[in-house]
Design an enzyme around this catalytic site. Structure first.
Site, PDB file in Angstrom:
ATOM      1  N   THR A  81      -8.947 -15.338   3.041  1.00  0.00           N
ATOM      2  CA  THR A  81      -7.485 -15.481   3.101  1.00  0.00           C
ATOM      3  C   THR A  81      -6.809 -14.105   3.150  1.00  0.00           C
ATOM      4  O   THR A  81      -6.177 -13.679   2.178  1.00  0.00           O
ATOM      5  CB  THR A  81      -6.980 -16.268   1.863  1.00  0.00           C
ATOM      6  OG1 THR A  81      -7.506 -15.632   0.664  1.00  0.00           O
ATOM      7  CG2 THR A  81      -7.430 -17.710   1.900  1.00  0.00           C
TER       8      THR A  81
ATOM      9  N   HIS B 150      -6.549  -5.661  -2.430  1.00  0.00           N
ATOM     10  CA  HIS B 150      -7.353  -5.825  -1.212  1.00  0.00           C
ATOM     11  C   HIS B 150      -7.638  -7.300  -0.910  1.00  0.00           C
ATOM     12  O   HIS B 150      -8.420  -7.599  -0.012  1.00  0.00           O
ATOM     13  CB  HIS B 150      -8.665  -5.052  -1.331  1.00  0.00           C
ATOM     14  CG  HIS B 150      -8.488  -3.572  -1.137  1.00  0.00           C
ATOM     15  ND1 HIS B 150      -9.532  -2.673  -1.198  1.00  0.00           N
ATOM     16  CD2 HIS B 150      -7.374  -2.826  -0.877  1.00  0.00           C
ATOM     17  CE1 HIS B 150      -9.071  -1.450  -0.979  1.00  0.00           C
ATOM     18  NE2 HIS B 150      -7.759  -1.520  -0.791  1.00  0.00           N
ATOM     19  N   THR B 151      -6.994  -8.180  -1.631  1.00  0.00           N
ATOM     20  CA  THR B 151      -7.050  -9.594  -1.262  1.00  0.00           C
ATOM     21  C   THR B 151      -6.198  -9.858  -0.024  1.00  0.00           C
ATOM     22  O   THR B 151      -6.264 -10.925   0.569  1.00  0.00           O
ATOM     23  CB  THR B 151      -6.574 -10.488  -2.437  1.00  0.00           C
ATOM     24  OG1 THR B 151      -6.716 -11.862  -2.062  1.00  0.00           O
ATOM     25  CG2 THR B 151      -5.107 -10.234  -2.765  1.00  0.00           C
TER      26      THR B 151
ATOM     27  N   GLY C 275       3.740  11.183  -8.550  1.00  0.00           N
ATOM     28  CA  GLY C 275       4.568  10.120  -9.107  1.00  0.00           C
ATOM     29  C   GLY C 275       5.294   9.295  -8.065  1.00  0.00           C
ATOM     30  O   GLY C 275       5.258   9.589  -6.870  1.00  0.00           O
TER      31      GLY C 275
ATOM     32  N   SER D  38       8.049  10.500  -1.971  1.00  0.00           N
ATOM     33  CA  SER D  38       7.659  11.696  -1.221  1.00  0.00           C
ATOM     34  C   SER D  38       6.861  11.320   0.025  1.00  0.00           C
ATOM     35  O   SER D  38       6.923  12.006   1.048  1.00  0.00           O
ATOM     36  CB  SER D  38       6.853  12.652  -2.107  1.00  0.00           C
ATOM     37  OG  SER D  38       5.709  12.009  -2.641  1.00  0.00           O
TER      38      SER D  38
ATOM     39  N   ASN E 215      -3.881   9.084   4.598  1.00  0.00           N
ATOM     40  CA  ASN E 215      -2.711   8.415   5.179  1.00  0.00           C
ATOM     41  C   ASN E 215      -2.699   8.397   6.704  1.00  0.00           C
ATOM     42  O   ASN E 215      -2.138   7.479   7.318  1.00  0.00           O
ATOM     43  CB  ASN E 215      -1.426   9.101   4.695  1.00  0.00           C
ATOM     44  CG  ASN E 215      -1.202   8.959   3.199  1.00  0.00           C
ATOM     45  OD1 ASN E 215      -1.611   7.974   2.604  1.00  0.00           O
ATOM     46  ND2 ASN E 215      -0.574   9.958   2.598  1.00  0.00           N
TER      47      ASN E 215
ATOM     48  N   ARG F  86       0.813  -1.212   0.000  1.00  0.00           N
ATOM     49  CA  ARG F  86       0.000   0.000   0.000  1.00  0.00           C
ATOM     50  C   ARG F  86       0.854   1.272   0.000  1.00  0.00           C
ATOM     51  O   ARG F  86       0.466   2.293  -0.576  1.00  0.00           O
ATOM     52  CB  ARG F  86      -0.914  -0.017   1.233  1.00  0.00           C
ATOM     53  CG  ARG F  86      -2.009   1.027   1.234  1.00  0.00           C
ATOM     54  CD  ARG F  86      -3.135   0.563   2.141  1.00  0.00           C
ATOM     55  NE  ARG F  86      -4.107   1.634   2.339  1.00  0.00           N
ATOM     56  CZ  ARG F  86      -4.151   2.394   3.438  1.00  0.00           C
ATOM     57  NH1 ARG F  86      -3.282   2.183   4.418  1.00  0.00           N
ATOM     58  NH2 ARG F  86      -5.059   3.333   3.558  1.00  0.00           N
TER      59      ARG F  86
ATOM     60  N   VAL G 170       0.735  10.333  -5.730  1.00  0.00           N
ATOM     61  CA  VAL G 170       0.979  11.721  -5.330  1.00  0.00           C
ATOM     62  C   VAL G 170       2.267  12.217  -5.994  1.00  0.00           C
ATOM     63  O   VAL G 170       3.375  11.905  -5.550  1.00  0.00           O
ATOM     64  CB  VAL G 170       1.079  11.847  -3.799  1.00  0.00           C
ATOM     65  CG1 VAL G 170       1.242  13.309  -3.393  1.00  0.00           C
ATOM     66  CG2 VAL G 170      -0.155  11.244  -3.135  1.00  0.00           C
TER      67      VAL G 170
ATOM     68  N   HIS H 257       0.197   4.503  -2.434  1.00  0.00           N
ATOM     69  CA  HIS H 257      -0.035   5.848  -1.891  1.00  0.00           C
ATOM     70  C   HIS H 257       1.096   6.813  -2.251  1.00  0.00           C
ATOM     71  O   HIS H 257       0.884   8.023  -2.255  1.00  0.00           O
ATOM     72  CB  HIS H 257      -0.230   5.780  -0.374  1.00  0.00           C
ATOM     73  CG  HIS H 257      -1.615   5.367   0.021  1.00  0.00           C
ATOM     74  ND1 HIS H 257      -2.372   6.062   0.946  1.00  0.00           N
ATOM     75  CD2 HIS H 257      -2.398   4.345  -0.394  1.00  0.00           C
ATOM     76  CE1 HIS H 257      -3.549   5.472   1.085  1.00  0.00           C
ATOM     77  NE2 HIS H 257      -3.587   4.424   0.285  1.00  0.00           N
ATOM     78  N   ASP H 258       2.262   6.295  -2.552  1.00  0.00           N
ATOM     79  CA  ASP H 258       3.349   7.155  -3.004  1.00  0.00           C
ATOM     80  C   ASP H 258       3.159   7.536  -4.467  1.00  0.00           C
ATOM     81  O   ASP H 258       3.211   8.719  -4.822  1.00  0.00           O
ATOM     82  CB  ASP H 258       4.699   6.456  -2.820  1.00  0.00           C
ATOM     83  CG  ASP H 258       5.859   7.328  -3.292  1.00  0.00           C
ATOM     84  OD1 ASP H 258       5.914   8.499  -2.861  1.00  0.00           O
ATOM     85  OD2 ASP H 258       6.689   6.861  -4.085  1.00  0.00           O
TER      86      ASP H 258
ATOM     87  N   ASP I  73     -10.261  -9.242   2.851  1.00  0.00           N
ATOM     88  CA  ASP I  73     -10.658 -10.515   2.221  1.00  0.00           C
ATOM     89  C   ASP I  73     -11.010 -11.480   3.352  1.00  0.00           C
ATOM     90  O   ASP I  73     -10.160 -11.863   4.142  1.00  0.00           O
ATOM     91  CB  ASP I  73      -9.503 -11.039   1.368  1.00  0.00           C
ATOM     92  CG  ASP I  73      -9.718 -12.462   0.857  1.00  0.00           C
ATOM     93  OD1 ASP I  73     -10.790 -13.045   1.125  1.00  0.00           O
ATOM     94  OD2 ASP I  73      -8.815 -12.985   0.192  1.00  0.00           O
TER      95      ASP I  73
END
Length: 320
Positions: A243, A193-194, A72, A76, A94, A62, A70, A66-67, A240
């Site tokens: 699993t 999100h698995t 590229g 950052s 965040n 993640r 923002v 999330h990097d 999930d």
């Protein structure tokens, strides 16, 4: 006449080079000579972190997402606040949510020991994301490298660019399109999100207010997520159900059965344009894996700093 034609050709060539340079400089063998033990160095730390806490794999994956969303893939996100800028860690998407920074610190320390001043924090995030997926049973791919690190960060860009769990399907599609990612990329990347968990505050509204949700699933989730916003905000539930620490296609099976944990998850299968693709991924894990790989590589190509832009940070939390 000939000389003017030559000038036009040269200018045209330079334009093509400049247009293609952002991604052209990323290669899968970027550190093969300068840091030959890079991959094994990174993976050993990631493996150790996931052995201690399986959820960490999802958290590290993640961080890359999330990097990259923002300004590229420039690390950052990893920068702490300074007197000259407010970093991205306290932006709403965040705050109290992204984690694993100390693992990145450990990786950076190990990499600096192996080859000081060579490998960027942005590239460490890219490799770590791949390793996390593989260690948790997912597919592998060759990571493109050669990014450099940003010297600044933007809290406002993080607030505006990272799609929240309240987004509708059309908002999700637009958010990803703004990053140059297709609807297929969006659905495939949502499959991350698995693995991992979400906080009650991010799915409370869905389990109490929405109708396109399996009743028994909603009831199960309510047990650990009170309707009042005064308590349980940080209580966790697996994204999930089956699993949560294994990378597979169960996420899509859940969504088809109206067991998507967050509003944005279920939006992928709510009668819209992505229904067919979700159905495909739910029954064809190899198709999901291949599309996920393509989307991860494409996401890693978002506006990288290369050449003389940016820097190679010694410490991922601060500029040199």
């Amino acid at each position: 006449m000939a000389s003017s034609s030559m000038v036009v050709l040269v200018v045209g060539y330079l334009l093509l080079v400049s247009l293609g340079s952002s991604n052209a400089q990323l290669t899968t063998n970027f550190y093969s000579n300068s840091c030959p033990n890079l991959y094994s160095t990174v993976k050993s730390v990631v493996q150790s972190a996931i052995n201690k806490e399986a959820r960490m794999g999802a958290s590290l994956l993640r961080l890359f997402f999330h990097d990259c969303f923002v300004n590229g893939c420039d690390a950052s996100l990893l920068l702490d606040d300074t007197s000259s800028f407010t970093g991205e860690k306290t932006a709403q998407p965040n705050l109290g949510s992204v984690r694993g920074f100390e693992v990145i610190d450990q990786i950076k320390t190990a990499v600096e020991k192996a080859c000081p001043g060579i490998v960027s924090c942005a590239d460490i995030l890219a490799i770590t994301a791949r390793d996390s997926v593989v260690i948790l049973g997912g597919p592998t791919w060759n990571v493109k490298l050669g990014r450099r690190d940003a010297k600044t960060a933007s809290k406002s860009a993080a607030t505006n660019n990272i799609p929240p769990p309240t987004f509708s399907l059309s908002q999700l599609i637009s958010s990803f399109a703004n990053q140059g990612l297709s609807t297929t990329d969006m659905v495939a990347l949502s499959g991350a999100h698995t693995i991992g968990q979400a906080r009650c505050t991010n799915f409370r509204s869905r389990i109490y207010n929405e109708s396109n949700i399996d009743a028994s699933f909603a009831q199960t989730r309510r047990a650990n997520c009170p309707s009042s916003t005064n308590s349980g905000n940080n209580n966790l539930a697996p994204l999930d159900l089956q699993t949560p620490t294994h990378f597979d296609n169960n996420y899509y099976k859940n969504v088809v059965n109206q067991k998507g944990l967050m509003h944005s998850d279920q939006q992928l299968f709510s009668g819209g344009s992505t229904n067919a693709l979700v159905q495909t991924y739910s029954s064809n894990p190899s198709r999901f894996n291949s599309d996920f790989i393509s989307a991860m590589i494409k996401m890693g190509d978002i506006k990288p700093l290369t050449g003389s832009n940016g820097e190679i940070r010694k410490n991922c939390r601060k500029t040199n």
